[in-house]
Design an enzyme around this catalytic site. Structure first.
Site, mmCIF file in Angstrom:
data_model
loop_
_atom_site.group_PDB
_atom_site.id
_atom_site.type_symbol
_atom_site.label_atom_id
_atom_site.label_comp_id
_atom_site.label_asym_id
_atom_site.label_seq_id
_atom_site.Cartn_x
_atom_site.Cartn_y
_atom_site.Cartn_z
ATOM 1 N N ASP A 32 -26.428 -8.024 -23.036
ATOM 2 C CA ASP A 32 -26.047 -7.087 -21.979
ATOM 3 C C ASP A 32 -27.263 -6.344 -21.425
ATOM 4 O OD1 ASP A 32 -24.313 -5.738 -20.313
ATOM 5 O OD2 ASP A 32 -23.769 -4.225 -21.802
ATOM 6 N N ASN A 80 -16.127 -11.540 -15.622
ATOM 7 C CA ASN A 80 -17.316 -11.547 -14.768
ATOM 8 C C ASN A 80 -17.064 -12.129 -13.375
ATOM 9 O OD1 ASN A 80 -19.748 -12.144 -17.441
ATOM 10 N ND2 ASN A 80 -19.014 -10.233 -16.553
#
Length: 272
Positions: A32, A80
């Site tokens: 991340d 996403n």
């Protein structure tokens, strides 16, 4: 990625602190912070994703160096898709570009590559490349790289439950046959051990729908370092931290029944 002498020395010092007998065999990583890294530098988010690929290559090498057997990385989640379409397109193209470029070296390094997730929405060219890459490396035994693409833990569990329900309603299995082992066999990760360690970069303290079933007893290590800045040294720090913990799997630490009873009696006596 070239390392300077100081970085090499630091990596060596950290490596020497590792207990070679307690290396996690399966490490999972939520990679991340690519976008935030780029934004902080005044760069397009795509620069962060490109840098993230370089870091992944370094961490794969570091994982092999410490004799870890399986590395599972969260590359693209089912959530996403809601990102801007130009970023999604870039990521999908990046997967294909990198896989084409790296698959020969991956195979030469005896790495087995496996993609985990619902691959159906991906472009046909990428799906074919994934299929051929998995076939090429299928017999490699030294190290396994699982790449989670269009993956969601809840979706995986629901899919497994549906498969079991279908088999039960058709008489292939009885309700009494359903246990953890059977459920595991319907998961996308079937055949793979659960991760002992989950590493999350960027400081976010959540698992973001990643391996919800498999992480039941995993140790979790969170670092504020953004993924593009995550180095071998940071990776080794996570392993050292993992080795400092006592994994109890819901039990208690080195406490016999007798000592537990003595402890309870002592507490009751104090309250009399």
């Amino acid at each position: 990625m070239r390392l300077n002498n100081l970085q090499l020395k630091n990596n060596l010092n950290l490596s020497n602190k590792l207990d070679k007998e307690r290396i996690p065999e399966h490490i999972a990583i939520i990679m991340d912070g690519n976008g935030r890294w780029a934004t902080k530098k005044g760069l397009p988010r795509s620069f962060g994703h490109n840098k993230g690929v370089s870091v992944l290559k370094e961490i794969i090498k570091a994982s092999k160096n410490i004799d870890c057997k399986v590395l599972t990385v969260y590359a693209f989640s089912t959530e996403n898709w809601i990102r801007p379409s130009n970023e999604v397109d870039f990521l999908i193209n990046l997967f294909e570009k990198v896989l084409k470029k790296e698959i020969s070296e991956i195979h030469q390094e005896s790495i087995k590559i496996k993609f985990i997730g619902d691959l159906s929405p991906l472009p046909n060219s990428l799906k074919l490349l994934i299929k051929s890459s998995e076939a090429l490396t299928n017999n490699n035994k030294k190290f396994t790289l699982n790449i989670c693409v269009n993956y969601g833990g809840r979706q995986e569990i629901v899919k497994a439950a549906k498969e079991i329900a279908i088999k039960s309603s058709s008489g292939k299995i009885k309700p009494s046959d359903i246990d953890e082992q059977l459920f595991n066999s319907e998961l996308l990760t079937k055949g793979s051990m659960d991760p002992e360690l989950l590493i999350r970069t960027s400081g976010e303290k959540r698992i973001s729908n990643f391996l919800l079933w498999q992480l039941a007893y995993s140790e979790i290590y969170v670092t504020d370092v953004l993924w593009p800045d995550f180095t071998e040294s940071e990776f080794l720090k996570a392993i050292i931290d993992y080795q400092s913990r006592n994994r109890r799997f819901g039990g208690i630490e080195s406490l016999s029944n007798e000592s537990f009873e003595d402890s309870c009696y002592s507490s009751l006596s104090k309250n009399d």
